[in-house]
Motif scaffolding. Structure first.
Motif, PDB file in Angstrom:
ATOM      1  N   ALA A 501       0.821  -1.213   0.000  1.00  0.00           N
ATOM      2  CA  ALA A 501       0.000   0.000   0.000  1.00  0.00           C
ATOM      3  C   ALA A 501       0.857   1.266   0.000  1.00  0.00           C
ATOM      4  O   ALA A 501       0.598   2.212  -0.755  1.00  0.00           O
ATOM      5  CB  ALA A 501      -0.951  -0.009   1.199  1.00  0.00           C
ATOM      6  N   LYS A 502       1.877   1.312   0.848  1.00  0.00           N
ATOM      7  CA  LYS A 502       2.737   2.500   0.904  1.00  0.00           C
ATOM      8  C   LYS A 502       3.492   2.688  -0.407  1.00  0.00           C
ATOM      9  O   LYS A 502       3.613   3.809  -0.906  1.00  0.00           O
ATOM     10  CB  LYS A 502       3.717   2.381   2.066  1.00  0.00           C
ATOM     11  CG  LYS A 502       3.085   2.535   3.435  1.00  0.00           C
ATOM     12  CD  LYS A 502       4.101   2.352   4.541  1.00  0.00           C
ATOM     13  CE  LYS A 502       5.148   3.447   4.523  1.00  0.00           C
ATOM     14  NZ  LYS A 502       6.091   3.310   5.668  1.00  0.00           N
ATOM     15  N   SER A 503       3.991   1.593  -0.971  1.00  0.00           N
ATOM     16  CA  SER A 503       4.712   1.683  -2.238  1.00  0.00           C
ATOM     17  C   SER A 503       3.785   2.144  -3.357  1.00  0.00           C
ATOM     18  O   SER A 503       4.168   2.961  -4.200  1.00  0.00           O
ATOM     19  CB  SER A 503       5.327   0.324  -2.580  1.00  0.00           C
ATOM     20  OG  SER A 503       5.950   0.352  -3.845  1.00  0.00           O
ATOM     21  N   CYS A 504       2.560   1.619  -3.362  1.00  0.00           N
ATOM     22  CA  CYS A 504       1.592   2.052  -4.373  1.00  0.00           C
ATOM     23  C   CYS A 504       1.327   3.543  -4.256  1.00  0.00           C
ATOM     24  O   CYS A 504       1.258   4.262  -5.262  1.00  0.00           O
ATOM     25  CB  CYS A 504       0.290   1.273  -4.217  1.00  0.00           C
ATOM     26  SG  CYS A 504       0.404  -0.465  -4.651  1.00  0.00           S
ATOM     27  N   ALA A 505       1.140   4.011  -3.022  1.00  0.00           N
ATOM     28  CA  ALA A 505       0.874   5.436  -2.819  1.00  0.00           C
ATOM     29  C   ALA A 505       2.038   6.273  -3.329  1.00  0.00           C
ATOM     30  O   ALA A 505       1.845   7.328  -3.953  1.00  0.00           O
ATOM     31  CB  ALA A 505       0.618   5.712  -1.341  1.00  0.00           C
ATOM     32  N   PHE A 506       3.265   5.804  -3.076  1.00  0.00           N
ATOM     33  CA  PHE A 506       4.447   6.542  -3.514  1.00  0.00           C
ATOM     34  C   PHE A 506       4.474   6.674  -5.033  1.00  0.00           C
ATOM     35  O   PHE A 506       4.820   7.723  -5.577  1.00  0.00           O
ATOM     36  CB  PHE A 506       5.715   5.836  -3.029  1.00  0.00           C
ATOM     37  CG  PHE A 506       6.987   6.467  -3.497  1.00  0.00           C
ATOM     38  CD1 PHE A 506       7.484   7.594  -2.861  1.00  0.00           C
ATOM     39  CD2 PHE A 506       7.681   5.948  -4.578  1.00  0.00           C
ATOM     40  CE1 PHE A 506       8.662   8.185  -3.304  1.00  0.00           C
ATOM     41  CE2 PHE A 506       8.858   6.527  -5.022  1.00  0.00           C
ATOM     42  CZ  PHE A 506       9.347   7.659  -4.383  1.00  0.00           C
ATOM     43  N   HIS A 507       4.084   5.596  -5.731  1.00  0.00           N
ATOM     44  CA  HIS A 507       4.139   5.601  -7.187  1.00  0.00           C
ATOM     45  C   HIS A 507       2.904   6.222  -7.834  1.00  0.00           C
ATOM     46  O   HIS A 507       2.986   6.755  -8.943  1.00  0.00           O
ATOM     47  CB  HIS A 507       4.321   4.175  -7.711  1.00  0.00           C
ATOM     48  CG  HIS A 507       5.676   3.609  -7.463  1.00  0.00           C
ATOM     49  ND1 HIS A 507       5.957   2.811  -6.364  1.00  0.00           N
ATOM     50  CD2 HIS A 507       6.856   3.734  -8.145  1.00  0.00           C
ATOM     51  CE1 HIS A 507       7.241   2.472  -6.399  1.00  0.00           C
ATOM     52  NE2 HIS A 507       7.801   3.009  -7.462  1.00  0.00           N
ATOM     53  N   LEU A 508       1.751   6.115  -7.163  1.00  0.00           N
ATOM     54  CA  LEU A 508       0.507   6.541  -7.803  1.00  0.00           C
ATOM     55  C   LEU A 508       0.094   7.959  -7.440  1.00  0.00           C
ATOM     56  O   LEU A 508      -0.553   8.632  -8.239  1.00  0.00           O
ATOM     57  CB  LEU A 508      -0.626   5.582  -7.426  1.00  0.00           C
ATOM     58  CG  LEU A 508      -0.522   4.173  -7.988  1.00  0.00           C
ATOM     59  CD1 LEU A 508      -1.652   3.304  -7.452  1.00  0.00           C
ATOM     60  CD2 LEU A 508      -0.558   4.187  -9.511  1.00  0.00           C
ATOM     61  N   ASP A 509       0.409   8.412  -6.244  1.00  0.00           N
ATOM     62  CA  ASP A 509       0.039   9.774  -5.853  1.00  0.00           C
ATOM     63  C   ASP A 509       0.895  10.758  -6.632  1.00  0.00           C
ATOM     64  O   ASP A 509       2.057  10.999  -6.309  1.00  0.00           O
ATOM     65  CB  ASP A 509       0.246   9.993  -4.355  1.00  0.00           C
ATOM     66  CG  ASP A 509      -0.899   9.456  -3.531  1.00  0.00           C
ATOM     67  OD1 ASP A 509      -1.665   8.637  -4.054  1.00  0.00           O
ATOM     68  OD2 ASP A 509      -1.034   9.851  -2.357  1.00  0.00           O
ATOM     69  N   GLY A 510       0.329  11.306  -7.678  1.00  0.00           N
ATOM     70  CA  GLY A 510       1.101  12.199  -8.534  1.00  0.00           C
ATOM     71  C   GLY A 510       1.054  13.639  -8.060  1.00  0.00           C
ATOM     72  O   GLY A 510       0.211  14.035  -7.269  1.00  0.00           O
ATOM     73  N   LYS A 511       1.983  14.415  -8.553  1.00  0.00           N
ATOM     74  CA  LYS A 511       1.954  15.842  -8.293  1.00  0.00           C
ATOM     75  C   LYS A 511       0.783  16.452  -9.039  1.00  0.00           C
ATOM     76  O   LYS A 511       0.568  16.173 -10.221  1.00  0.00           O
ATOM     77  CB  LYS A 511       3.265  16.495  -8.730  1.00  0.00           C
ATOM     78  CG  LYS A 511       3.335  17.984  -8.442  1.00  0.00           C
ATOM     79  CD  LYS A 511       4.676  18.574  -8.881  1.00  0.00           C
ATOM     80  CE  LYS A 511       4.730  20.070  -8.607  1.00  0.00           C
ATOM     81  NZ  LYS A 511       6.021  20.663  -9.059  1.00  0.00           N
ATOM     82  N   GLU A 512       0.028  17.296  -8.380  1.00  0.00           N
ATOM     83  CA  GLU A 512      -1.172  17.835  -9.000  1.00  0.00           C
ATOM     84  C   GLU A 512      -0.834  18.685 -10.221  1.00  0.00           C
ATOM     85  O   GLU A 512       0.008  19.581 -10.172  1.00  0.00           O
ATOM     86  CB  GLU A 512      -1.948  18.689  -7.999  1.00  0.00           C
ATOM     87  CG  GLU A 512      -3.247  19.216  -8.561  1.00  0.00           C
ATOM     88  CD  GLU A 512      -3.978  20.080  -7.559  1.00  0.00           C
ATOM     89  OE1 GLU A 512      -4.943  20.748  -7.963  1.00  0.00           O
ATOM     90  OE2 GLU A 512      -3.564  20.084  -6.391  1.00  0.00           O
ATOM     91  N   CYS A 513      -1.481  18.341 -11.312  1.00  0.00           N
ATOM     92  CA  CYS A 513      -1.288  19.092 -12.550  1.00  0.00           C
ATOM     93  C   CYS A 513      -2.255  20.271 -12.570  1.00  0.00           C
ATOM     94  O   CYS A 513      -3.465  20.086 -12.435  1.00  0.00           O
ATOM     95  CB  CYS A 513      -1.542  18.188 -13.751  1.00  0.00           C
ATOM     96  SG  CYS A 513      -1.324  19.029 -15.337  1.00  0.00           S
ATOM     97  N   ILE A 514      -1.725  21.477 -12.727  1.00  0.00           N
ATOM     98  CA  ILE A 514      -2.587  22.652 -12.753  1.00  0.00           C
ATOM     99  C   ILE A 514      -2.453  23.457 -14.041  1.00  0.00           C
ATOM    100  O   ILE A 514      -3.171  24.419 -14.259  1.00  0.00           O
ATOM    101  CB  ILE A 514      -2.310  23.568 -11.539  1.00  0.00           C
ATOM    102  CG1 ILE A 514      -0.856  24.016 -11.528  1.00  0.00           C
ATOM    103  CG2 ILE A 514      -2.667  22.860 -10.235  1.00  0.00           C
ATOM    104  CD1 ILE A 514      -0.548  25.046 -10.445  1.00  0.00           C
TER     105      ILE A 514
END
Length: 612
Positions: A501-514
């Motif tokens: 779960a932590k690894s997934c969050a690290f890879h999937l939580d992207g920087k917000e594109c604005i």
């Protein structure tokens, strides 16, 4: 700023203002004229139904907003065109926090340049009710934290608490929940027990009591009763950030107690040239190393996105430890009949631990009580566990486990679905702490409004014995990706999900594109910002297992018929298809009972017909 959405006829009905927009799209990043969304495990006044649609159906992310002094960027290339790949921000932060910020309807239409359509009232209702949602969320959070800190015992449904020696305080009117009555009793000097009326002429009355000596629970269908909470406070876990949610307590599990489920093995060298399964790996909305070898002899058989189990022209499919080209391929060979060794007994290979999360004192609870009465759904599994935001004994011996979440969310995100990832991560945490899933081969998570049959599922699980080892296997129930009404993981896959779960969050939580975000709508390789504000639990779990573990993913089209996944069974709401494992949604006890009766009446067809 503006909201852009598409109604049932494909008409854009909210125009662009200052080039800050969100549009409703499907999983492929295309216009979706028939909007779909899933039900959230929450029930709040801000989600009243307008015109048959959830009021939050077109909202994207409720937790943040721009300050009044925010300068809006100029988003290159977007001029209000709905083409599936706009250059625009994807996290919408336009919802008001304070009621004073809410414009009257006419002013809102004018200020936002709204082209009035049949869903405009839905959008406005969401906009105008958001401050109330925030208020309720904060209130529920504070209340749950108080319950946890005071170690509140269970609320017993359908019973009164009595004693021969009791002092009764003056009853209180207008107490709207048994939890509130319990809290009032705890804060009343010398009160150690309470009774709350849920129906009848005494509805919403709270009786505080000081029971001395022996006490007992006496059946009374009109009431809920229990003991007071502890006066001394204690520490408790609560998620204060997304990182707390993803940090699942896998380190607390005793690995020596984990059941090592093993699939079939072969006593002799098997043949890979007898494999007849299609070899295909694809997932909407984007392809990953897609490859196909239909009707050919292949070195590796990969029954991952098929409509049937692995198939050999001769012998039995057996999973091997050999490597295939690409992580997406399952290792298989065909073992000559008579040489197959079973690491797990066939009867054990289909054992199910079934879990359900529901919000207390809503229609969901009525559905759970009905299922228990009928010995249906999770109550027909080998083991089960009920979870809720309250600690309840809904029937004698049927007690919920409390999760540390207010279970409130709004709809939105990339796919206009329930933003319930945070809720279900708190749910996962409690399932892991309870550890019961480790004693079964499969973990089945179902929603309360899903009508399903464990007896129809069990033979399918027995045929998937090959996938139990390692990171296990999980089942896909919709061609567009995993949908939440019923989620089926082997215990190995559920364990892998918790570990990663932590690894997934690290890879999937992207920087917000604005700005300059062209093409983001057509991808889901990362979330646009935190996944808790972008995806539902089902999407996140699917992506995490599919991309960051070695769990195998098998598509079975007969697992689920629901309106959000283009049902392939005509008149599916009649529930008379004998091949389907689950139907969704059936939200009233009456329609749920009717569907269940139809499923029981029509029984089950042969194994070959079920897989076809």
């Amino acid at each position: 700023r503006s909201v852009m959405a598409v109604d049932g006829d494909g008409q854009v009905f909210v125009s662009v203002l200052e080039r800050r927009s969100v549009m409703a799209v499907d999983e492929r990043g295309e216009e979706e004229p028939n909007l779909t969304w899933t039900s959230c495990r929450c029930s709040i006044s801000a989600f009243r139904i307008v015109g048959g649609l959830s009021v939050a159906a077109l909202v994207v992310v409720a937790w943040q907003r721009f300050s009044s002094g925010h300068r809006f960027e100029n988003f290159e290339g977007f001029e209000g065109r709905v083409d599936g790949s706009p250059s625009m921000p994807l996290m919408q932060k336009w919802l008001p926090i304070h009621q004073s910020e809410v414009l009257p309807y006419d002013q809102w239409v004018k200020a936002w340049h709204v082209k009035v359509g049949r869903l405009t009232d839905v959008v406005y209702h969401t906009y105008s009710n958001h401050p109330e949602f925030v208020k309720e969320l904060n209130g529920m959070t504070t209340f749950l934290q108080w319950q946890l800190s005071h170690n509140c015992p269970k609320q017993v449904v359908g019973f009164d608490i009595v004693s021969h020696d009791a002092h009764h305080f003056k009853p209180l009117k207008g107490v709207t929940s048994p939890g509130q009555c319990q809290m009032i009793c705890t804060e009343t000097q010398d009160c150690n027990s309470w009774t709350w009326a849920k129906i009848g002429p005494w509805k919403y009355h709270c009786w505080r009591k000081n029971l001395k000596g022996m006490y007992r629970f006496a059946e009374n269908l009109h009431t809920v009763a229990g003991r007071a909470c502890d006066h001394q406070t204690r520490g408790y876990w609560w998620p204060h950030s997304d990182a707390d949610l993803y940090n699942l307590p896998m380190n607390l599990l005793d690995k020596s107690k984990v059941m090592h489920w093993q699939g079939r093995t072969c006593a002799v060298e098997g043949s890979r040239h007898l494999c007849q399964s299609a070899m295909e790996r694809s997932f909407l909305p984007w392809p990953l190393n897609q490859f196909q070898h239909h009707g050919q002899h292949v070195d590796c058989c990969a029954p991952v996105e098929m409509q049937q189990a692995a198939y050999c022209s001769s012998g039995t499919p057996v999973r091997t430890g050999k490597n295939c080209s690409g992580f997406e391929a399952a290792d298989f060979e065909c073992c000559p009949d008579g040489h197959v060794l079973r690491g797990t007994k066939r009867s054990e290979a289909s054992t199910m631990h079934c879990v359900m999360l529901f919000r207390a004192w809503t229609d969901e609870q009525r559905l759970v009580e009905l299922q228990h009465e009928q010995n249906a759904g999770i109550f027909a599994c080998d083991s089960y566990a009920l979870y809720s935001n309250q600690l309840l004994e809904i029937q004698p011996g049927v007690v919920t486990r409390r999760i540390h979440s207010p279970m409130m969310c709004e709809l939105g995100g990339q796919f206009i679905t329930a933003l319930n990832l945070g809720i279900f991560l708190a749910f996962y945490r409690q399932v892991i702490l309870d550890q019961e899933f480790m004693s079964a081969a499969w973990v089945i998570k179902v929603d309360p409004d899903t009508v399903w049959s464990p007896s129809r599922l069990r033979p399918m699980l027995q045929d998937l014995e090959w996938g139990l080892s390692g990171d296990g296997i999980y089942l896909n129930n919709c061609k567009d990706g995993l949908h939440g009404p019923i989620e089926i993981f082997s215990s190995g896959a559920f364990f892998a999900l918790g570990q990663n779960a932590k690894s997934c969050a690290f890879h999937l939580d992207g920087k917000e594109c604005i700005e300059h975000c062209k093409g983001v709508w057509t991808q889901t390789k990362v979330c646009n910002g935190p996944c808790t504000e972008w995806w539902g639990e089902d999407i996140w779990a699917d992506q995490c297992l599919w991309r960051f573990t070695e769990a195998k993913r098998v598509m079975i089209k007969t697992l689920l018929q629901e309106e959000h996944c283009k049902p392939h069974v005509p008149k599916w709401r009649s529930c008379d298809d004998p091949n389907t494992v689950a139907f969704h949604p059936f939200k009233s006890p009456e329609e749920y009972r009717k569907c269940l009766e139809e499923m029981n009446f029509h029984g089950l067809r042969s194994l070959d017909e079920r897989w076809s």
